[in-house]
Design an enzyme around this catalytic site. Structure first.
Site, PDB file in Angstrom:
ATOM      1  N   GLU A  15      15.460 -54.852   8.082  1.00 16.80           N
ATOM      2  CA  GLU A  15      15.483 -53.804   7.060  1.00 16.80           C
ATOM      3  C   GLU A  15      16.933 -53.542   6.670  1.00 16.80           C
ATOM      4  O   GLU A  15      17.789 -53.459   7.553  1.00 16.80           O
ATOM      5  CB  GLU A  15      14.865 -52.507   7.568  1.00 16.80           C
ATOM      6  N   GLY A  38      19.962 -46.341  14.453  1.00 16.91           N
ATOM      7  CA  GLY A  38      19.335 -45.792  15.652  1.00 16.91           C
ATOM      8  C   GLY A  38      18.297 -46.733  16.245  1.00 16.91           C
ATOM      9  O   GLY A  38      18.351 -47.079  17.425  1.00 16.91           O
ATOM     10  N   ALA A  39      17.346 -47.134  15.416  1.00 23.50           N
ATOM     11  CA  ALA A  39      16.261 -47.968  15.906  1.00 23.50           C
ATOM     12  C   ALA A  39      15.475 -48.492  14.724  1.00 23.50           C
ATOM     13  O   ALA A  39      15.646 -48.015  13.607  1.00 23.50           O
ATOM     14  CB  ALA A  39      15.333 -47.160  16.817  1.00 23.50           C
ATOM     15  N   GLU A  95      11.571 -50.019  13.365  1.00 21.78           N
ATOM     16  CA  GLU A  95      10.129 -49.962  13.629  1.00 21.78           C
ATOM     17  C   GLU A  95       9.372 -51.273  13.443  1.00 21.78           C
ATOM     18  O   GLU A  95       8.157 -51.249  13.183  1.00 21.78           O
ATOM     19  CB  GLU A  95       9.511 -48.903  12.713  1.00 21.78           C
ATOM     20  N   HIS A 154       9.623 -41.323  16.496  1.00 22.41           N
ATOM     21  CA  HIS A 154       9.821 -41.699  15.087  1.00 22.41           C
ATOM     22  C   HIS A 154       9.410 -43.155  14.852  1.00 22.41           C
ATOM     23  O   HIS A 154       8.622 -43.444  13.943  1.00 22.41           O
ATOM     24  CB  HIS A 154      11.290 -41.468  14.712  1.00 22.41           C
ATOM     25  N   GLU A 155       9.942 -44.050  15.664  1.00 19.37           N
ATOM     26  CA  GLU A 155       9.652 -45.470  15.433  1.00 19.37           C
ATOM     27  C   GLU A 155       8.177 -45.769  15.699  1.00 19.37           C
ATOM     28  O   GLU A 155       7.554 -46.532  14.971  1.00 19.37           O
ATOM     29  CB  GLU A 155      10.543 -46.360  16.301  1.00 19.37           C
ATOM     30  N   GLU A 157      10.274 -42.700   5.302  1.00 17.22           N
ATOM     31  CA  GLU A 157      11.259 -42.023   6.152  1.00 17.22           C
ATOM     32  C   GLU A 157      11.104 -40.500   6.137  1.00 17.22           C
ATOM     33  O   GLU A 157      11.156 -39.859   7.185  1.00 17.22           O
ATOM     34  CB  GLU A 157      12.682 -42.440   5.762  1.00 17.22           C
TER      35      GLU A 157
HETATM   36  N1  TRP Z   1      13.830 -47.882   9.392  1.00 12.40           N
HETATM   37  C1  TRP Z   1      14.693 -47.454  10.455  1.00 12.40           C
HETATM   38  C2  TRP Z   1      14.271 -46.065  10.847  1.00 12.40           C
HETATM   39  O1  TRP Z   1      14.498 -45.110  10.275  1.00 12.40           O
HETATM   40  C3  TRP Z   1      16.121 -47.381  10.129  1.00 12.40           C
HETATM   41  C4  TRP Z   1      16.831 -48.564   9.605  1.00 12.40           C
HETATM   42  C5  TRP Z   1      16.966 -48.975   8.341  1.00 12.40           C
HETATM   43  C6  TRP Z   1      17.672 -49.402  10.340  1.00 12.40           C
HETATM   44  N2  TRP Z   1      17.843 -49.989   8.228  1.00 12.40           N
HETATM   45  C7  TRP Z   1      18.309 -50.256   9.433  1.00 12.40           C
HETATM   46  C8  TRP Z   1      17.955 -49.490  11.659  1.00 12.40           C
HETATM   47  C9  TRP Z   1      19.250 -51.173   9.840  1.00 12.40           C
HETATM   48  C10 TRP Z   1      18.890 -50.411  12.075  1.00 12.40           C
HETATM   49  C11 TRP Z   1      19.554 -51.237  11.181  1.00 12.40           C
HETATM   50  O2  TRP Z   1      13.571 -45.863  11.733  1.00 12.40           O
HETATM   51 ZN    ZN Z   2      12.504 -44.283  10.049  1.00 11.09          ZN
END
Ligand code: TRP
Ligand code: ZN
Length: 881
Positions: A127, A267-268, A270, A303-304, A326
């Protein structure tokens, strides 16, 4: 080279993709230095597209094309076009199999996007647009496919081979290598693709879903760190349970994996069935992680996990719809946090962050609507507006239609859109249809940027026993949006009587009173609400629970505010009244300092804080929030021309006066609220520690030898990281000899624990002591420092630029120059992280002319570099525009 002058992408240009891809088979072969990817894609014309051309355009970046074939026939070089961003195939059939082979070097990938190597192995981040760095693909979320993935790698170096979905086969192959094949039964957009080839330890558990399915849960961490993975597994189970009971949503897979990696941009992530996390949101042990770390792990894991439905089963049509997943998922993790911990404290913390960060974004050059209508680099739009204001927008729908209708709306949303890529509007329509309400005007929250200002004036007519509340709304102009239409604002209100009780609320024209707490629908630029049967002059409690993301202005006297602090039945507004009063006092003090006068602090405020301390045992966590003064960054936003020095001086003066006045009470609280027994991160124990450590921080503001000795002793006896860091932070801000001793001991003890070393850098980067910039510059050369690791870069550079305002905004421009240099250095490695740091300059026009001059020069010095990334260029161009 990428396009040096990229065109903005516009929402209004959206068109469905001319070709769809239904099935993807990947064969990934890892042999240092190459990863070779063989892809077989089932491609067909999209019946929903009006495009009649026969050209298929695939995205691909940072990859080397080795071969292309259509339906098994290899194409000659003349039959396709390839450049740094695309592979073009002319005159393709209506349906065909496209095969490509590409290779790239994951060990050279410092962007941490696509497939990249770290010390423990290889990991993906797709992503928003990282999949195109793995293979040629139509990289947009409305192209959804089923994936079958085979991974091959050296068995000794990469014993774990993981991808989305279920493991269907695995085995050994020649050359001491092995392979594994994974199949994901659910169609997904490619941004949810993930794979891992690494050496990792594993903690396993299981969860029986409410329909009786037994799911395998796995948490993979760096070798030797399984003892720090337990809380994450526990949090995952709690989140699964919560989503079943609150939203009726169950895990749809047989296996759910979380993989922790130390080099990670955010952060993380999904990814379907294979979440990849920053170690910061996985690893925790009482002696390495603070209460806040535990809390954030809990929220991020939730969240994830929640994304599995809100994001994955129902995904975004295009990246302008990012808040669809989000905003909704943040709302869900906020509610989870409120249910698992203290609702009031969670709300206070979320709102504090929203106002400090998102309101500033709305007031600056990067202002954009919750659903943006244009972007240059999508990575720049993972913002507080999309996430946190987006969550507020969902929360307002929840407030307007109520909990039961909101649940029906969610059910309808999944019934209609499961398996689809949809828009924010589809979400709102499901809510409208389920609740039978009209949210036409409400939709402006998605399209208009800027923070609305709501000004309230109350008038009491004793003879008529009427209370008239006049509400005016406006919204300041923002980039590209000079004028705004009125918003539909749900405003929760109460009327508090002189004895502190809530009054019954009856609006003119209503047959009877309807409770003591109600939501007014504010829709006009100016609107009046007349309450009848009001027996005495009330103090209005407005925007209870922060029911809308607006700036509230009201004509409360100081006495009204201390009344609300003492009596408001809404806990958020009890805290808020204190925050408004403290803000008022500090800003008045800043003016006094600027005029060369001695600032005054009203006795009523000092008394009110005294009562907070006396009553602290009722809810220590809440008391700790009441003791935390508004942040310097927030205060700066309240001024026409921010004065970081005067803000800093005045804020500290308030703290010192309170510490002097209540020394005994703070000392008492420090002793009384200690937490005996084994460490637990639960809300009760964490709340006691929060209060105790707030008391310590007040005492340390006296900076005398008694306070320093107490703090140093606390530092040495502390058995958990929460207390350790609280003491260390105090010492890092004091000039006593204890400072160096504690910092030295800390590093020696924790030098092999990366997340703890980050804390060591951060506590120094945020120190308010004179000479901060020199110390930060020296730390850049510390052997433990590296720009290549985002957590480490954040712990020193972001901490300095975002959380040390008095030094970042140094009058001589040294802070700006330093950060600009680091933006350039980071950009060469990792554009996403560099542009995040560049955003520290967003609010440069808030400051005086001399500072503006320094900031402009710093920004120009970034802009004149060639080979700047799109990420940094967009941020800097907008800041200078
Ligand atoms: N979709 C992820 C979240 O909010 C966040 C995210 C988007 C992300 N781009 C990213 C995480 C690039 C790591 C690197 O949960
Ligand atoms: Zn998210």
């Amino acid at each position: 080279m990428r396009d040096p002058n990229p065109q903005p992408v516009l929402l209004k240009d959206y068109a469905p993709p001319p070709y769809l891809i239904d099935r993807v088979e990947l064969d990934v072969d890892v042999r240092e230095p190459w990863a070779t990817v063989h892809a077989r894609l089932a491609v067909r014309r999209n019946p929903g597209s009006k495009d009649t051309g026969r050209t298929l355009v695939l995205d691909g970046e940072h990859i080397e094309l080795l071969s292309v074939a259509i339906d098994g026939r290899a194409l000659a070089a003349s039959e396709y076009k390839v450049d740094a961003q695309n592979l073009r195939l002319e005159s393709v059939p209506d349906a065909f199999t496209l095969e490509t082979r590409v290779r790239f070097d994951p060990w050279k990938n410092t962007r941490l996007e696509g497939f990249y190597a770290t010390k423990d192995g290889l990991f993906t981040q797709c992503e928003a647009q990282g999949f195109r760095c793995i293979t040629y693909f139509v990289d947009r979320p409305d192209v959804m496919a089923k994936y079958l993935v085979t991974l091959h790698a050296d068995k000794e170096r990469f014993p774990r081979l993981l991808a989305n979905g279920n493991l269907v086969a695995s085995g050994d192959e020649e050359g001491a290598r092995h392979w594994a094949r994974w199949e994901d039964p659910f169609p997904k957009p490619c941004y949810l693709y993930a794979m891992v080839a690494a050496k990792l330890d594993l903690l396993e558990g299981s969860f029986t879903t409410r329909s009786g399915k037994n799911a395998l849960l796995q948490v993979y961490v760096e070798p030797g760190k399984v003892d720090q993975a337990g809380f994450t597994l526990h949090a995952l189970k709690k989140a699964m349970q919560w989503d079943e009971s609150v939203f009726g949503l169950e895990l749809d897979l047989d296996r759910f994996m979380i993989v922790a990696v130390g080099d990670f941009n955010m952060g993380a992530m999904e990814n379907k069935g294979l979440n990849i996390f920053n170690t910061k949101y996985v690893l925790a042990r009482p002696d390495t992680a603070t209460d806040m770390d535990y809390y954030l792990i809990d929220r991020v894991v939730a969240h994830e996990y929640f994304h599995n439905w809100t994001g994955n089963r129902v995904t975004c049509r295009d990246w302008f719809q990012l808040s669809l997943k989000e905003g909704l998922t943040v709302f869900r993790d906020q509610e989870y946090g409120a249910d698992e911990y203290s609702r009031a404290v969670a709300r206070i913390q979320d709102v504090r962050k929203l106002r400090e960060v998102q309101f500033a974004e709305d007031a600056g050059p990067m202002a954009h609507p919750v659903r943006p209508d244009t972007y240059v680099e999508i990575n720049n739009f993972y913002t507080p507006t999309v996430y946190d204001k987006g969550a507020e927008v969902v929360r307002m729908i929840h407030t307007i239609i109520g909990k039961a209708a909101f649940r029906r709306g969610m059910d309808l949303y999944f019934e209609r859109h499961d398996g689809q890529a949809v828009t924010c509007d589809d979400f709102v329509r499901a809510m409208e249809d389920a609740a039978k309400v009209d949210l036409t005007q409400f939709r402006r929250w998605y399209s208009q940027s800027g923070t609305p200002v709501v000004a309230c004036r109350g008038e009491y007519d004793a003879t008529a026993q009427k209370y008239t509340l006049t509400v005016k709304q406006s919204c300041p102009p923002t980039a590209g949006q000079p004028e705004k239409l009125p918003f539909h604002i749900p405003m929760a209100v109460g009327l508090v009587a002189a004895d502190g009780a809530d009054m019954a609320l009856r609006l003119e024209g209503e047959p009877r009173a309807q409770g003591t707490n109600r939501v007014l629908d504010v829709r006009e630029a100016e609107q009046r609400f007349v309450f009848v049967d009001v027996p005495s002059m009330p103090v209005p409690s407005l925007l209870r629970g922060f029911s809308a993301p607006v700036v509230l202005r009201s004509d409360w006297s100081d006495a009204d505010l201390t009344h609300l602090m003492a009596y408001d039945s809404d806990a958020f507004n009890r805290w808020e009244a204190g925050d408004v009063l403290a803000t008022r006092i500090i800003l008045a003090g800043v003016k006094a300092i600027q005029a060369g006068n001695v600032p005054e602090i009203p006795a009523a405020y000092i008394d009110a804080i005294g009562r907070v301390l006396v009553n602290a045992a009722r809810d220590p966590a809440f008391a700790a929030e009441c003791l935390a003064l508004p942040a310097e960054s927030f205060l700066a936003e309240q001024m026409d021309v921010a004065d970081p020095d005067a803000i800093h001086v005045m804020r500290k003066r308030v703290i010192r006066i309170l510490a002097t006045r209540y020394r005994t009470r703070f000392e008492g609280a420090f002793r009384h609220f200690s937490v005996p027994g084994a460490y637990s991160p639960d809300a009760g124990a964490a709340g006691r520690r929060a209060l105790r450590n707030a008391a310590l921080a007040y005492l340390m503001e006296l900076d005398d030898s008694t306070a320093r000795a107490l703090t140093f002793l606390e530092y040495r006896r502390a058995e958990n990281m929460t207390d350790t860091m609280a003491a260390l932070q105090c010492l890092a801000n004091s000039s006593g000899a204890e400072r160096e001793r504690a910092l030295g001991m800390f590093f020696e003890k924790w030098k092999d624990e990366a997340l703890v070393v980050d804390k060591w850098f951060r506590v120094q980067a945020t120190s308010e002591l004179a000479g901060a910039i020199d110390r930060v510059q020296a730390l850049l050369k510390h052997p433990a420092f590296t720009l290549a690791n985002p957590n480490r870069a954040r712990s020193l550079l972001f901490a300095f630029a975002r959380a040390n305002p008095v030094h970042f905004h140094a009058a001589d421009g040294s802070g700006y120059r330093f950060v600009a240099e680091q933006v350039v250095a980071l950009d060469a490695l990792n554009p996403q992280i560099a542009s995040g740091l560049a955003r520290s300059f967003d609010r440069w026009k808030k400051y005086d002319a001399a500072r503006q001059g320094h900031a402009r020069a710093a920004l120009e010095s970034i802009r004149t570099r060639d080979a700047l990334s799109n990420d940094v260029r967009e941020v800097v161009d907008r800041a200078l525009a």
